[in-house]
Design an enzyme around this catalytic site. Sequence first.
Site, PDB file in Angstrom:
ATOM      1  N   ARG A 108      -4.891   0.984   4.532  1.00 15.13           N
ATOM      2  CA  ARG A 108      -6.182   1.662   4.505  1.00 15.13           C
ATOM      3  C   ARG A 108      -7.301   0.690   4.858  1.00 15.13           C
ATOM      4  O   ARG A 108      -7.155  -0.526   4.720  1.00 15.13           O
ATOM      5  CB  ARG A 108      -6.445   2.262   3.123  1.00 15.13           C
ATOM      6  CG  ARG A 108      -5.431   3.317   2.690  1.00 15.13           C
ATOM      7  CD  ARG A 108      -5.696   3.762   1.256  1.00 15.13           C
ATOM      8  NE  ARG A 108      -4.776   4.802   0.818  1.00 15.13           N
ATOM      9  CZ  ARG A 108      -3.590   4.574   0.249  1.00 15.13           C
ATOM     10  NH1 ARG A 108      -3.184   3.309   0.054  1.00 15.13           N
ATOM     11  NH2 ARG A 108      -2.815   5.576  -0.124  1.00 15.13           N
ATOM     12  N   LYS A 155      -4.477   1.975  -3.997  1.00 19.21           N
ATOM     13  CA  LYS A 155      -5.242   2.837  -4.892  1.00 19.21           C
ATOM     14  C   LYS A 155      -4.648   2.740  -6.289  1.00 19.21           C
ATOM     15  O   LYS A 155      -3.438   2.738  -6.466  1.00 19.21           O
ATOM     16  CB  LYS A 155      -5.188   4.286  -4.404  1.00 19.21           C
ATOM     17  CG  LYS A 155      -6.066   4.572  -3.193  1.00 19.21           C
ATOM     18  CD  LYS A 155      -6.056   6.044  -2.855  1.00 19.21           C
ATOM     19  CE  LYS A 155      -7.023   6.366  -1.730  1.00 19.21           C
ATOM     20  NZ  LYS A 155      -7.038   7.816  -1.410  1.00 19.21           N
ATOM     21  N   HIS A 180      -8.974   5.325   9.942  1.00 22.20           N
ATOM     22  CA  HIS A 180      -7.915   6.160   9.374  1.00 22.20           C
ATOM     23  C   HIS A 180      -7.009   6.725  10.463  1.00 22.20           C
ATOM     24  O   HIS A 180      -5.813   6.934  10.232  1.00 22.20           O
ATOM     25  CB  HIS A 180      -8.524   7.292   8.551  1.00 22.20           C
ATOM     26  CG  HIS A 180      -7.563   7.908   7.582  1.00 22.20           C
ATOM     27  ND1 HIS A 180      -7.069   7.224   6.485  1.00 22.20           N
ATOM     28  CD2 HIS A 180      -6.974   9.140   7.543  1.00 22.20           C
ATOM     29  CE1 HIS A 180      -6.240   8.007   5.816  1.00 22.20           C
ATOM     30  NE2 HIS A 180      -6.160   9.162   6.441  1.00 22.20           N
ATOM     31  N   ARG A 230      -4.446   4.261  11.214  1.00 17.97           N
ATOM     32  CA  ARG A 230      -3.394   4.357  10.182  1.00 17.97           C
ATOM     33  C   ARG A 230      -2.437   5.493  10.531  1.00 17.97           C
ATOM     34  O   ARG A 230      -1.215   5.346  10.433  1.00 17.97           O
ATOM     35  CB  ARG A 230      -4.069   4.577   8.828  1.00 17.97           C
ATOM     36  CG  ARG A 230      -3.155   4.837   7.644  1.00 17.97           C
ATOM     37  CD  ARG A 230      -4.016   4.821   6.383  1.00 17.97           C
ATOM     38  NE  ARG A 230      -3.460   5.568   5.276  1.00 17.97           N
ATOM     39  CZ  ARG A 230      -2.642   5.062   4.361  1.00 17.97           C
ATOM     40  NH1 ARG A 230      -2.245   3.807   4.467  1.00 17.97           N
ATOM     41  NH2 ARG A 230      -2.213   5.800   3.356  1.00 17.97           N
ATOM     42  N   HIS A 279       2.196   5.760  -0.253  1.00 20.10           N
ATOM     43  CA  HIS A 279       2.154   7.077  -0.879  1.00 20.10           C
ATOM     44  C   HIS A 279       3.312   7.224  -1.862  1.00 20.10           C
ATOM     45  O   HIS A 279       4.419   6.754  -1.605  1.00 20.10           O
ATOM     46  CB  HIS A 279       2.263   8.186   0.168  1.00 20.10           C
ATOM     47  CG  HIS A 279       1.047   8.337   1.026  1.00 20.10           C
ATOM     48  ND1 HIS A 279      -0.220   8.479   0.502  1.00 20.10           N
ATOM     49  CD2 HIS A 279       0.899   8.370   2.377  1.00 20.10           C
ATOM     50  CE1 HIS A 279      -1.093   8.584   1.485  1.00 20.10           C
ATOM     51  NE2 HIS A 279      -0.449   8.520   2.635  1.00 20.10           N
ATOM     52  N   TYR A 312       3.239  13.916  10.164  1.00 19.92           N
ATOM     53  CA  TYR A 312       3.754  13.051  11.227  1.00 19.92           C
ATOM     54  C   TYR A 312       5.021  13.629  11.845  1.00 19.92           C
ATOM     55  O   TYR A 312       5.254  13.484  13.041  1.00 19.92           O
ATOM     56  CB  TYR A 312       3.992  11.640  10.679  1.00 19.92           C
ATOM     57  CG  TYR A 312       2.787  11.105   9.952  1.00 19.92           C
ATOM     58  CD1 TYR A 312       1.558  11.026  10.598  1.00 19.92           C
ATOM     59  CD2 TYR A 312       2.846  10.719   8.617  1.00 19.92           C
ATOM     60  CE1 TYR A 312       0.431  10.569   9.943  1.00 19.92           C
ATOM     61  CE2 TYR A 312       1.729  10.255   7.956  1.00 19.92           C
ATOM     62  CZ  TYR A 312       0.529  10.184   8.621  1.00 19.92           C
ATOM     63  OH  TYR A 312      -0.594   9.740   7.972  1.00 19.92           O
TER      64      TYR A 312
END
Length: 356
Positions: A210, A234, A306, A309, A332, A341
């Site tokens: 990120r 995160k 982003h 990414r 994730h 994707y």
Amino acid sequence: MKREQLIQNIEKLKHIMPSYVLEYYQSKLTIPYSLNTLYEYLKEYERFFSWLVDSGVADVDKITDVSLSVLENLTKRDLESFILYLRERPRLNTRSTRYGVSQTTINRTLSALSSLYKYLTEEVENEDGEPYFYRNVMKKVQTKKKSETLASRAENIKGKLFLGDETQGFLDYIDNEYEKTLSNRARSSFFKNKERDLAIIALILASGIRLSEAVNVDLRDLNLITMVVEVTRKGGKRDAVPYAPFAKTYFERYLEVRSQRYKTTAKDTAFFVTLYRDVPSRIDPSSVEKLVAKYSQAFKVRVTPHKLRHTLATRLYAQTNSQVLVSNQLGHASTQVTDLYTHIINEEQKNALDNL
């Protein structure tokens, strides 16, 4: 926004907030939440508390004086009135937004409030080891997510990805062709940061980390031998993320000029730095967003970090057909977010077959 300006803006907002919001802010710093996230949350709280005062829900004159009991006793109807206020006020008072704020903005506001309420009702402790209150009205409010199929998302996003040879093509364009579009003055400015800018873009394209993770990378975090970069995900979790070999040469070129060009010393631990008035500092997210937009628009289409990414994620899935691997690479916890994707790749495969 520069870090110094960001901190100043945060301090201004903190000055008008109730004490329990300041406690919330301090608590989230320890996780840590990024300053950008906390700034956005504080702006949402300013809007919410201003509404509480202006609407008379809180019988006080200043945001600072809004008590915990106001939040504890806030009804579902009160919150619904606030949501209607968000939808209707721009239509009434401005010419720029005809139909009020977007659903995305409303969801962001409610997300910020949910975080505050969760802290006040579950996480904080008073002198008796109990939360400030237990009634969480935010649990009664539903958010409406934007309705969009994977096919629609894939269609909207795939034109903004640099897939296949375009990944290296984008980097080569910045390296060799971009300068030809510039005036002499602009070219001089470009050369000052060329190696750094290429290294930043290469890192995101090669690892999929990120933007916030990229700007917070320190010198010690990036290993040129193992080709792994350590980042803070995160929630404050540390993660070791492998990056593709093509990025290594850009890192090496940047490191060759970093100390002399940006006047760094041993105390300047940030990997990506900028120089202002002969003082080096960590580059901020908004600067990266601007440079990515500038180069990508000149190359093909204006994109955000982003989207870079997304580019890595799509290319990685095309090579592996593994949603688990892509999820791990992106940091994730679930493979659900990688469905996009797979849909993009399926469309690309179909297009390839059509051309046979």
